[in-house]
Design a protein around this motif. Structure first.
Motif, PDB file in Angstrom:
ATOM      1  N   LEU A   1       0.824  -1.218   0.000  1.00 11.47           N
ATOM      2  CA  LEU A   1       0.000   0.000   0.000  1.00 11.47           C
ATOM      3  C   LEU A   1       0.856   1.265   0.000  1.00 11.47           C
ATOM      4  O   LEU A   1       0.663   2.154  -0.821  1.00 11.47           O
ATOM      5  CB  LEU A   1      -0.940  -0.006   1.230  1.00 11.47           C
TER       6      LEU A   1
ATOM      7  N   ASP B   1       2.149   6.463  15.126  1.00 12.33           N
ATOM      8  CA  ASP B   1       0.839   5.838  14.945  1.00 12.33           C
ATOM      9  C   ASP B   1      -0.208   6.948  14.779  1.00 12.33           C
ATOM     10  O   ASP B   1      -0.246   7.910  15.565  1.00 12.33           O
ATOM     11  CB  ASP B   1       0.520   4.985  16.182  1.00 12.33           C
TER      12      ASP B   1
ATOM     13  N   ASP C   1      -3.477   9.001  15.047  1.00 14.66           N
ATOM     14  CA  ASP C   1      -4.488   9.085  16.122  1.00 14.66           C
ATOM     15  C   ASP C   1      -5.887   8.934  15.531  1.00 14.66           C
ATOM     16  O   ASP C   1      -6.203   9.536  14.495  1.00 14.66           O
ATOM     17  CB  ASP C   1      -4.379  10.440  16.836  1.00 14.66           C
ATOM     18  N   TYR C   2      -6.677   8.181  16.224  1.00  8.33           N
ATOM     19  CA  TYR C   2      -8.100   7.984  15.864  1.00  8.33           C
ATOM     20  C   TYR C   2      -8.278   7.651  14.375  1.00  8.33           C
ATOM     21  O   TYR C   2      -9.164   8.171  13.705  1.00  8.33           O
ATOM     22  CB  TYR C   2      -8.926   9.238  16.213  1.00  8.33           C
ATOM     23  N   PHE C   3      -7.447   6.811  13.888  1.00  5.88           N
ATOM     24  CA  PHE C   3      -7.521   6.458  12.461  1.00  5.88           C
ATOM     25  C   PHE C   3      -8.814   5.702  12.141  1.00  5.88           C
ATOM     26  O   PHE C   3      -9.377   5.823  11.053  1.00  5.88           O
ATOM     27  CB  PHE C   3      -6.296   5.614  12.076  1.00  5.88           C
ATOM     28  N   LYS C   4      -9.268   4.969  13.114  1.00  4.00           N
ATOM     29  CA  LYS C   4     -10.516   4.209  12.916  1.00  4.00           C
ATOM     30  C   LYS C   4     -11.653   5.159  12.522  1.00  4.00           C
ATOM     31  O   LYS C   4     -12.480   4.838  11.660  1.00  4.00           O
ATOM     32  CB  LYS C   4     -10.866   3.445  14.202  1.00  4.00           C
TER      33      LYS C   4
ATOM     34  N   ASN D   1     -11.536   6.015   8.886  1.00  5.75           N
ATOM     35  CA  ASN D   1     -12.096   4.885   8.117  1.00  5.75           C
ATOM     36  C   ASN D   1     -13.617   4.865   8.218  1.00  5.75           C
ATOM     37  O   ASN D   1     -14.308   4.697   7.208  1.00  5.75           O
ATOM     38  CB  ASN D   1     -11.561   3.562   8.678  1.00  5.75           C
TER      39      ASN D   1
ATOM     40  N   HIS E   1     -12.863   2.966   3.850  1.00  6.91           N
ATOM     41  CA  HIS E   1     -11.551   2.315   3.895  1.00  6.91           C
ATOM     42  C   HIS E   1     -10.611   2.835   2.808  1.00  6.91           C
ATOM     43  O   HIS E   1      -9.402   3.005   3.034  1.00  6.91           O
ATOM     44  CB  HIS E   1     -11.766   0.802   3.742  1.00  6.91           C
TER      45      HIS E   1
ATOM     46  N   GLY F   1      -9.105   5.918   3.902  1.00  8.34           N
ATOM     47  CA  GLY F   1      -8.111   5.547   4.919  1.00  8.34           C
ATOM     48  C   GLY F   1      -6.804   5.113   4.250  1.00  8.34           C
ATOM     49  O   GLY F   1      -5.715   5.533   4.657  1.00  8.34           O
ATOM     50  N   ASP F   2      -6.929   4.322   3.186  1.00  9.29           N
ATOM     51  CA  ASP F   2      -5.737   3.878   2.437  1.00  9.29           C
ATOM     52  C   ASP F   2      -4.992   5.082   1.860  1.00  9.29           C
ATOM     53  O   ASP F   2      -3.754   5.147   1.908  1.00  9.29           O
ATOM     54  CB  ASP F   2      -6.152   2.949   1.281  1.00  9.29           C
TER      55      ASP F   2
ATOM     56  N   LEU G   1      -3.019   6.819   4.484  1.00 10.11           N
ATOM     57  CA  LEU G   1      -1.797   6.071   4.817  1.00 10.11           C
ATOM     58  C   LEU G   1      -0.700   6.317   3.776  1.00 10.11           C
ATOM     59  O   LEU G   1       0.464   6.533   4.115  1.00 10.11           O
ATOM     60  CB  LEU G   1      -2.103   4.567   4.892  1.00 10.11           C
TER      61      LEU G   1
ATOM     62  N   ARG H   1       6.337   0.205   7.287  1.00 13.00           N
ATOM     63  CA  ARG H   1       5.000   0.129   7.880  1.00 13.00           C
ATOM     64  C   ARG H   1       5.001  -1.096   8.790  1.00 13.00           C
ATOM     65  O   ARG H   1       5.223  -2.211   8.333  1.00 13.00           O
ATOM     66  CB  ARG H   1       3.961  -0.025   6.764  1.00 13.00           C
TER      67      ARG H   1
ATOM     68  N   GLY I   1      -1.061  -2.008  10.140  1.00 18.01           N
ATOM     69  CA  GLY I   1      -2.180  -1.067  10.308  1.00 18.01           C
ATOM     70  C   GLY I   1      -1.774   0.363  10.015  1.00 18.01           C
ATOM     71  O   GLY I   1      -1.221   0.663   8.955  1.00 18.01           O
ATOM     72  N   GLU I   2      -1.981   1.247  11.005  1.00 16.01           N
ATOM     73  CA  GLU I   2      -1.659   2.676  10.811  1.00 16.01           C
ATOM     74  C   GLU I   2      -0.398   3.040  11.590  1.00 16.01           C
ATOM     75  O   GLU I   2      -0.197   4.182  11.967  1.00 16.01           O
ATOM     76  CB  GLU I   2      -2.861   3.540  11.196  1.00 16.01           C
TER      77      GLU I   2
ATOM     78  N   LYS J   1      -0.086   7.901  23.600  1.00 15.82           N
ATOM     79  CA  LYS J   1      -1.522   7.723  23.307  1.00 15.82           C
ATOM     80  C   LYS J   1      -2.320   7.943  24.595  1.00 15.82           C
ATOM     81  O   LYS J   1      -3.311   8.657  24.619  1.00 15.82           O
ATOM     82  CB  LYS J   1      -1.788   6.305  22.766  1.00 15.82           C
TER      83      LYS J   1
ATOM     84  N   ARG K   1      -2.402  11.802  23.170  1.00 16.52           N
ATOM     85  CA  ARG K   1      -2.105  11.703  21.733  1.00 16.52           C
ATOM     86  C   ARG K   1      -1.460  13.002  21.197  1.00 16.52           C
ATOM     87  O   ARG K   1      -1.199  13.904  21.966  1.00 16.52           O
ATOM     88  CB  ARG K   1      -3.364  11.355  20.924  1.00 16.52           C
TER      89      ARG K   1
HETATM   90  N1  GTP Z   1      -7.824   2.082   5.437  1.00 16.55           N
HETATM   91  C1  GTP Z   1      -7.078   1.237   6.120  1.00 16.55           C
HETATM   92  N2  GTP Z   1      -7.297   1.069   7.405  1.00 16.55           N
HETATM   93  C2  GTP Z   1      -6.530   0.229   8.119  1.00 16.55           C
HETATM   94  C3  GTP Z   1      -5.474  -0.475   7.523  1.00 16.55           C
HETATM   95  N3  GTP Z   1      -4.893  -1.224   8.487  1.00 16.55           N
HETATM   96  C4  GTP Z   1      -5.563  -0.997   9.629  1.00 16.55           C
HETATM   97  N4  GTP Z   1      -6.550  -0.117   9.421  1.00 16.55           N
HETATM   98  C5  GTP Z   1      -7.523   0.428  10.374  1.00 16.55           C
HETATM   99  O1  GTP Z   1      -6.901   1.252  11.322  1.00 16.55           O
HETATM  100  C6  GTP Z   1      -7.776   1.361  12.411  1.00 16.55           C
HETATM  101  C7  GTP Z   1      -6.966   1.341  13.667  1.00 16.55           C
HETATM  102  O2  GTP Z   1      -7.868   1.552  14.732  1.00 16.55           O
HETATM  103  P1  GTP Z   1      -7.394   1.597  16.213  1.00 16.55           P
HETATM  104  O3  GTP Z   1      -6.413   0.496  16.478  1.00 16.55           O
HETATM  105  O4  GTP Z   1      -8.593   1.629  17.065  1.00 16.55           O
HETATM  106  O5  GTP Z   1      -6.579   2.916  16.347  1.00 16.55           O
HETATM  107  P2  GTP Z   1      -7.039   4.415  16.184  1.00 16.55           P
HETATM  108  O6  GTP Z   1      -8.436   4.529  15.728  1.00 16.55           O
HETATM  109  O7  GTP Z   1      -6.012   5.067  15.320  1.00 16.55           O
HETATM  110  O8  GTP Z   1      -6.909   4.950  17.601  1.00 16.55           O
HETATM  111  P3  GTP Z   1      -5.628   5.332  18.408  1.00 16.55           P
HETATM  112  O9  GTP Z   1      -4.447   4.600  17.739  1.00 16.55           O
HETATM  113  O10 GTP Z   1      -5.832   4.880  19.766  1.00 16.55           O
HETATM  114  O11 GTP Z   1      -5.460   6.795  18.276  1.00 16.55           O
HETATM  115  C8  GTP Z   1      -8.798   0.212  12.282  1.00 16.55           C
HETATM  116  O12 GTP Z   1     -10.035   0.733  11.905  1.00 16.55           O
HETATM  117  C9  GTP Z   1      -8.222  -0.631  11.171  1.00 16.55           C
HETATM  118  O13 GTP Z   1      -9.246  -1.272  10.417  1.00 16.55           O
HETATM  119  C10 GTP Z   1      -5.265  -0.277   6.127  1.00 16.55           C
HETATM  120  O14 GTP Z   1      -4.376  -0.847   5.513  1.00 16.55           O
HETATM  121  N5  GTP Z   1      -6.068   0.596   5.488  1.00 16.55           N
END
Ligand code: GTP
Length: 338
Positions: free
Chosen positions: A166, A199, A201-204, A207, A212, A215-216, A219, A238, A241-242, A311, A315
């Motif tokens: 990615l 890392d 913050d609040y990447f979820k 998404n 998604h 989100g990609d 990243l 990487r 995840g994020e 975190k 954060r």
């Molecule tokens: N778009 C996308 N999302 C990803 C990928 N890998 C992981 N994620 C998402 O990254 C998010 C990580 O969420 P959390 O672990 O809760 O972390 P966060 O929301 O960043 O919260 P904090 O790290 O505590 O600030 C999840 O929703 C995963 O699905 C990817 O390759 N692409």
């Protein structure tokens, strides 16, 4: 001396075609083998000139050939292309000798053997050799083309095996490989090395809100931005995840903190657009300077503990520390929880 009746017998039974001609090239005597070779009867040949057996393209050379026969002997056979009565081409080996008699008359004796089969085999072999050379050339071309394709495929495989598909940063395995080399050099030359986890913050939430694919895109853009802020010798990967990890060779903690803060600030300034939305984000980080003889696992665990702390404490911040044994962090965390 061989008697004349023995010579006559030799003439009659010779498997080679023998002809005796006068100085005009007219046949005076021919043996059976000669007749058989050209498909003419003795009666058809006697009185005719040897032009009869010349190949079509050589008929105009009859006088020249006759002159050659009269003026110089040809004792070692040379190859001639001649013609059968049917028009079929024959290849013969021919030797001739001219005798001048006391009355001044000349007689030319010619001995011919049919080498058509041999010439035909030779031609076939030459054709096959030419084809083999061609096939070999095209095989060499195919091999060199395939070698180039294979080298490209190998390069691509090596890239896929070491890259995160990615973000095009290194993957975890490749990072560990590169970091091990840096650690070896750091110990060998007593040089500092720092390690950083970052890392989003609040990447979820990104998404969840934008999908998604967005989100990609975030990243990818972030990875590109981080890479642009690093030295070529720094190793960015990487981690999953994020989460990204950076190894900074020849870098003590103070400089690593500057790099980390620069990345965090660039991230705060980053504005990504999606449709009518502007996405902004922050990242948290933990950075440590590796202690001498500390393993990669240990130093990464120390950086990870700091990231966790960043975190936990709000954060959008970078926590830094010269590496200390992991149990020290664990006890601090334990104290905090108590
Ligand atoms: N778009 C996308 N999302 C990803 C990928 N890998 C992981 N994620 C998402 O990254 C998010 C990580 O969420 P959390 O672990 O809760 O972390 P966060 O929301 O960043 O919260 P904090 O790290 O505590 O600030 C999840 O929703 C995963 O699905 C990817 O390759 N692409």
């Amino acid at each position: 001396m061989i008697s004349s009746d023995l010579l006559q017998a030799l003439f009659d039974i010779s498997p080679a075609g023998i002809a005796i001609a006068d100085e005009q090239g007219r046949y005076l005597q021919v043996n059976d083998s000669y007749c058989c070779l050209f498909g003419y009867s003795r009666a058809e040949l006697i009185g005719n000139t040897f032009g009869l057996i010349l190949a079509e393209q050589d008929k105009s050379l009859e006088a020249m050939i006759l002159n050659l026969a009269l003026t110089q002997d040809q004792s070692s056979p040379t190859e001639w292309q001649v013609q059968h009565k049917s028009g079929r081409t024959l290849f013969v080996h021919s030797s001739f000798k001219t005798f001048i008699y006391p009355d001044g008359c000349a007689k030319i004796i010619t001995v011919l053997s049919d080498v058509s089969a041999m010439v035909c085999t030779l031609n076939t072999l030459q054709d096959q050799e030419a084809k083999l050379i061609k096939t070999n050339e095209s095989l060499e071309q195919i091999v060199s083309r395939r070698t180039i394709e294979l080298e490209r495929a190998n390069d691509e495989l090596a890239r896929l095996a070491t890259q995160d598909s990615l973000t095009a940063t290194l993957n975890r395995r490749a990072f560990e490989f590169e970091a091990a080399k840096i650690i070896y050099a750091a110990d060998r030359y007593d040089r500092p090395a720092s390690f950083m986890f970052l890392d989003i913050d609040y990447f979820k939430a990104i998404n969840d809100q934008y999908g998604h694919a967005v989100g990609d895109m975030v990243l990818k853009k972030l990875a590109l931005n981080i890479r642009g802020l690093l030295r070529a010798s720094d190793v960015l990967a990487r981690w999953g995840g994020e989460e990204f990890v950076i190894c900074l060779p020849d870098t003590a903690l103070a400089d690593a903190i500057m790099v980390g803060e620069k990345i965090l600030e660039a991230c705060r300034q980053l504005r990504l657009t999606h449709q009518q939305f502007t996405i902004s984000l922050t990242i948290s980080g933990g950075v440590v300077q590796r202690a001498c003889n500390e393993s990669l696992d240990e130093v990464l665990q120390n950086a990870d503990v700091l990231l966790y702390e960043a975190k936990r404490t709000g954060r959008n911040r970078l926590l830094a520390e010269i590496a200390k044994p992991l149990y020290a962090y664990k006890s601090e965390l334990l104290n905090f929880q108590i």
